[in-house]
Design an enzyme around this catalytic site. Structure first.
Site, PDB file in Angstrom:
ATOM      1  N   CYS A 292       0.716  -1.192  -0.051  1.00  0.00           N
ATOM      2  CA  CYS A 292      -0.001  -0.111  -0.171  1.00  0.00           C
ATOM      3  C   CYS A 292       1.002   1.184  -0.104  1.00  0.00           C
ATOM      4  CB  CYS A 292      -0.954   0.024   1.237  1.00  0.00           C
ATOM      5  SG  CYS A 292      -1.842  -1.504   1.548  1.00  0.00           S
TER       6      CYS A 292
ATOM      7  N   ASN B  20      -1.761   2.423   5.857  1.00  0.00           N
ATOM      8  CA  ASN B  20      -1.045   1.367   5.674  1.00  0.00           C
ATOM      9  C   ASN B  20      -0.729   0.351   6.902  1.00  0.00           C
ATOM     10  OD1 ASN B  20      -0.816   2.354   3.070  1.00  0.00           O
ATOM     11  ND2 ASN B  20       1.587   2.858   3.276  1.00  0.00           N
ATOM     12  N   GLY B  21      -0.301  -0.888   6.950  1.00  0.00           N
ATOM     13  CA  GLY B  21       0.031  -1.799   7.943  1.00  0.00           C
ATOM     14  C   GLY B  21      -1.070  -2.616   8.182  1.00  0.00           C
TER      15      GLY B  21
ATOM     16  N   HIS C  15      21.202 -35.965  -6.539  1.00  0.00           N
ATOM     17  CA  HIS C  15      20.357 -36.862  -5.520  1.00  0.00           C
ATOM     18  C   HIS C  15      18.933 -36.555  -5.562  1.00  0.00           C
ATOM     19  CE1 HIS C  15      24.050 -37.528  -3.298  1.00  0.00           C
ATOM     20  NE2 HIS C  15      24.484 -36.428  -3.550  1.00  0.00           N
TER      21      HIS C  15
ATOM     22  N   GLU D 257       9.738 -14.875 -10.950  1.00  0.00           N
ATOM     23  CA  GLU D 257       8.683 -13.744 -10.353  1.00  0.00           C
ATOM     24  C   GLU D 257       8.400 -13.045 -11.531  1.00  0.00           C
ATOM     25  OE1 GLU D 257      10.483 -11.148  -7.263  1.00  0.00           O
ATOM     26  OE2 GLU D 257      12.347 -10.923  -8.069  1.00  0.00           O
TER      27      GLU D 257
ATOM     28  N   LYS E  17      14.686 -14.538 -10.078  1.00  0.00           N
ATOM     29  CA  LYS E  17      14.409 -13.512 -10.928  1.00  0.00           C
ATOM     30  C   LYS E  17      13.330 -14.150 -11.838  1.00  0.00           C
ATOM     31  CE  LYS E  17      15.049 -10.756  -9.540  1.00  0.00           C
ATOM     32  NZ  LYS E  17      15.458 -10.637  -8.073  1.00  0.00           N
TER      33      LYS E  17
ATOM     34  N   LYS F 170       6.493  -4.368  -3.868  1.00  0.00           N
ATOM     35  CA  LYS F 170       8.018  -3.911  -3.618  1.00  0.00           C
ATOM     36  C   LYS F 170       8.619  -3.995  -2.307  1.00  0.00           C
ATOM     37  CE  LYS F 170      11.903  -2.389  -5.160  1.00  0.00           C
ATOM     38  NZ  LYS F 170      12.699  -3.522  -5.754  1.00  0.00           N
TER      39      LYS F 170
ATOM     40  N   ARG G  62       5.010   0.093  -6.177  1.00  0.00           N
ATOM     41  CA  ARG G  62       5.066  -0.744  -4.811  1.00  0.00           C
ATOM     42  C   ARG G  62       3.998  -1.965  -4.937  1.00  0.00           C
ATOM     43  NH1 ARG G  62       6.267   2.667  -0.108  1.00  0.00           N
ATOM     44  NH2 ARG G  62       4.824   1.113   1.063  1.00  0.00           N
TER      45      ARG G  62
ATOM     46  N   GLU H  96      19.297 -16.800  -6.904  1.00  0.00           N
ATOM     47  CA  GLU H  96      18.840 -15.601  -7.289  1.00  0.00           C
ATOM     48  C   GLU H  96      18.511 -15.452  -8.765  1.00  0.00           C
ATOM     49  OE1 GLU H  96      17.701 -13.094  -6.220  1.00  0.00           O
ATOM     50  OE2 GLU H  96      18.084 -11.338  -7.820  1.00  0.00           O
TER      51      GLU H  96
ATOM     52  N   TRP I  64      -3.083  -2.692  -1.396  1.00  0.00           N
ATOM     53  CA  TRP I  64      -2.476  -4.063  -1.937  1.00  0.00           C
ATOM     54  C   TRP I  64      -3.281  -5.078  -0.779  1.00  0.00           C
ATOM     55  CZ3 TRP I  64       0.922  -7.967   0.253  1.00  0.00           C
ATOM     56  CH2 TRP I  64       1.310  -8.959  -0.411  1.00  0.00           C
TER      57      TRP I  64
HETATM   58  O1  M6R Z   1      13.399  -4.591   0.717  1.00  0.00           O
HETATM   59  P1  M6R Z   1      13.766  -6.113   1.109  1.00  0.00           P
HETATM   60  O2  M6R Z   1      15.266  -6.183   0.526  1.00  0.00           O
HETATM   61  O3  M6R Z   1      13.954  -6.429   2.620  1.00  0.00           O
HETATM   62  O4  M6R Z   1      12.876  -6.988   0.423  1.00  0.00           O
HETATM   63  C1  M6R Z   1      12.992  -8.373   0.467  1.00  0.00           C
HETATM   64  C2  M6R Z   1      12.367  -9.210  -0.608  1.00  0.00           C
HETATM   65  O5  M6R Z   1      10.975  -9.076  -0.385  1.00  0.00           O
HETATM   66  C3  M6R Z   1      12.691  -8.807  -2.088  1.00  0.00           C
HETATM   67  O6  M6R Z   1      14.271  -9.030  -2.340  1.00  0.00           O
HETATM   68  C4  M6R Z   1      11.734  -9.521  -3.045  1.00  0.00           C
HETATM   69  O7  M6R Z   1      12.229 -10.923  -2.931  1.00  0.00           O
HETATM   70  C5  M6R Z   1      11.938  -9.041  -4.250  1.00  0.00           C
HETATM   71  N1  M6R Z   1      10.745  -9.302  -5.219  1.00  0.00           N
HETATM   72  C6  M6R Z   1      13.020  -9.848  -5.197  1.00  0.00           C
HETATM   73  O8  M6R Z   1      13.242  -9.594  -6.558  1.00  0.00           O
END
Ligand code: M6R
Length: 610
Positions: A2, A101-102, A506, A490, A487, A605, A27, A483, A75
């Protein structure tokens, strides 16, 4: 996640707010709304969908030109995405409007109590209770009513509140969710995030927990939980608003991938002395005794930041010779972690607002550990919870898929490892000198990888129909595989799984057939030969092999369908360079599949809920 923006000044509030909301789009959100005060009436418009689709309602056909109002991008957490669950939320008579927010953890109980005393609810959200609580406490003084209302609330909130009879003020308050006030001339702002207001002002005040502000056209009064005035200092934000725009790239993610050479320069800038073989991390605030006393390091983070922590484990164990564990913040906090005064906990976060990471930090400190934050967002909540800091200086990261922040985290962790290794006499000044030299040429080497973007795009084009990917790496590049797979999944929605290459036999080897692309990170290192053996196992089962390999490696070309070459670097720097082609690969697969790269479905985000 949010976003909030509030405006009071002389311009039409809905125009400023709509503009601010578009800058918060990165966000992630599913609905949005705006409320303004006009002639002792509230005008509120909200709906489900992207701003471009509800622009008519919120902007073109908005019925008021009032110059005070609040807006929100939602969100969904409590209650499905819908117009009635969108913010701002009103009380029984729509005299009061709240953007929140929260999460209000005790909202069920509060809602039952409020309903029993006659309040009628219009949404399924936790946030709506705030409007009714304020209504219940209101006796002509909005600030006092807000202060009274938040007393009953358990959980996290950042709120902006307006009232039909107070066209001269916005009241805002926070606990555990970020909130800032922006200072203008004859106009002022409230926002959850500087990006929303950067085009109007760079002078901002960060509210701390249990603080609030009464924001009017003429000025701002800050107050604490008892309603007493508090003095707050404003800070000048050095982020250029243009940095928050796409700058000619088709997506923020692509722009941010291309910013990475400069990001590395920024992260190391002014922190190294090549002549002395020294690293300076000024905000670190760890004393000599702290450093000597450390017997164990625990990394806590989520998502991409967690994978940066996994690279950090390899770096710190090899350069500082201290045992390192990596923990997902959401696991760490609930398993009664074994940390004490001899443990250094390193919390890594781009946003500095990730709820699980913040909670893990609080847990670690409660148990006596020293906590170091590796953070991008200045003045974020995490920066206030830690004993010391290393800012990564990646600048605003807008794409939901993290790229440049990851590279900056790795660079900061490398600096930290070199510095601690030197202080603990594991590394010689000559070694550190040599590594500083190598670090400084990394940006040019990354530029060479970026120059290969068209070739990477062509390889991506051959993989658009894949249903699943396997990513393999060993040693320093096992986290790179993790990683890379994150990527891809997502943003392209293609399933991808990463394995340490030696572990493939394994179990996951059963998945391999001619339809399954396997992306191998197999650059020169001590485990090169071992990884090649693992890839031969893939080849023998007709797997489709793609590889990230060192320039001039001829052996790998005989094994694989496609090779993406990267310049030769020391093993400790290889995760920084090897992730770049994986980011580009994921980007092009998603883009060629026609997907919304910057705002992938279901993702936010900044994940400020557990
Ligand atoms: O703001 P942060 O680095 O704490 O966020 C952590 C994760 O939410 C963030 O890295 C998320 O996995 C991303 N979508 C990765 O691309």
């Amino acid at each position: 996640m949010c976003g909030i923006i509030g405006y009071i000044g002389s311009k039409p509030a809905n125009e400023v707010i709509f503009d601010g909301l578009t800058r918060l789009e990165y966000r992630g959100y599913d609905s949005a709304g705006i409320a303004v005060v006009d002639k002792h009436k509230i005008h509120v418009r909200k709906d489900i969908g992207k701003l471009r689709n509800i622009r008519k309602l919120l902007l073109d056909e908005f019925e008021s030109t009032s110059s005070i109002g609040i807006g929100h991008t939602r969100w969904a957490t409590h209650g499905r995405p819908s117009a009635f669950n969108a913010h701002p939320h009103g009380d029984c008579h729509d005299s009061i409007m709240v953007a929140h927010n929260g999460i209000i953890e005790n909202f069920m109980k509060l809602r039952r109590e409020l309903a029993a005393s006659g309040h009628t609810f219009k949404s399924e959200t936790d946030s709506e209770v705030l409007a009714h609580l304020i209504e219940a406490s209101y006796q002509g003084d909005l600030k006092q009513a807000v202060l009274q209302a938040v007393k009953s609330v358990e959980g996290a909130y950042a709120i902006a509140v307006i009232h039909k009879d107070h066209p001269d003020k916005i009241i805002c308050a926070r606990k555990e969710s970020p909130l800032i006030v922006g200072l203008g001339k004859g106009e002022n702002f409230v926002a959850s995030d500087v990006t929303a207001i950067l085009q109007y002002t760079r002078q901002v005040v960060y509210l701390d927990n249990f603080e609030g502000a009464e924001v009017s056209r003429e000025g701002i009064k800050f107050f604490n939980a008892d309603g007493n005035d508090v003095e707050k200092k404003s800070v000048q934000i050095d982020w250029n608003p243009v940095a928050a725009e796409k700058g000619g790239f088709s997506h923020f993610m692509l722009k941010e991938i291309f910013e990475q050479p400069q990001v590395i320069r920024n992260t190391i800038g002014g922190r190294t002395s090549e002549e002395e073989g020294k690293i300076y991390l000024e905000e670190l605030k760890l004393t000599g005794p702290d450093i000597y006393r450390t017997q164990r390091i625990v990394m806590v983070a989520c998502g991409t930041a967690y994978y940066a922590g996994c690279v950090g484990k390899y770096l710190l164990e090899s350069l500082v010779r201290i045992p390192v564990e990596c923990d997902l913040a959401s696991e760490f906090r609930y398993r009664s972690p074994l940390v004490d005064a001899n443990t250094l906990v390193i919390a890594i976060s781009q946003s500095g607002e990730t709820a699980d990471t913040l909670a893990a930090v609080k847990e670690a400190r409660k148990r006596g550990a020293k906590v170091l934050g590796i953070v991008n967002a200045k003045e974020s909540s995490l920066t206030r919870e830690v004993d010391g800091l290393v800012y990564i200086h990646a600048g605003p990261e807008i794409g939901v898929a993290s790229t440049k922040a990851y590279i900056a985290m790795l660079t900061a962790l490398t600096l930290l490892a070199l510095m601690l290794g030197k202080i603990r006499s594991v590394l010689t000044p000559e070694y550190v000198q040599e590594k500083i030299r190598e670090l400084k040429i990394l940006p040019q080497q990354i530029e060479r990888v970026l120059d290969r973007k068209d070739a990477i795009r062509d390889i991506a084009a051959t993989c658009l129909d894949a249903r699943s990917f396997l990513y393999l790496g060993r040693g320093f590049n096992y986290p790179t595989a993790l990683e890379g797979a994150l990527k891809l999944k997502e943003i392209s929605y293609i399933h991808a799984e990463a394995y340490a290459a030696g572990e493939m036999k394994h179990g996951p080897i059963a998945l391999i057939d001619h339809e399954m692309p396997v992306m191998a990170i197999v650059t020169e290192s001590d485990v090169y030969d071992k990884t090649i053996s693992n890839l031969k196992e893939v080849q023998a089962r007709s797997g489709r092999l793609l590889a990230i390999a060192t320039e001039g490696d001829h052996e790998i070309t005989s094994l694989t369908e496609h090779v993406i070459e990267v310049p030769r670097v020391s093993d400790i720097f290889s995760p920084i360079i090897n992730v770049v082609p994986l980011q580009l690969f994921a980007y092009y697969v998603a883009d060629l599949r026609g997907l919304d790269v910057d705002q992938p479905r279901n993702l936010a985000k900044s994940v400020t809920v557990e």
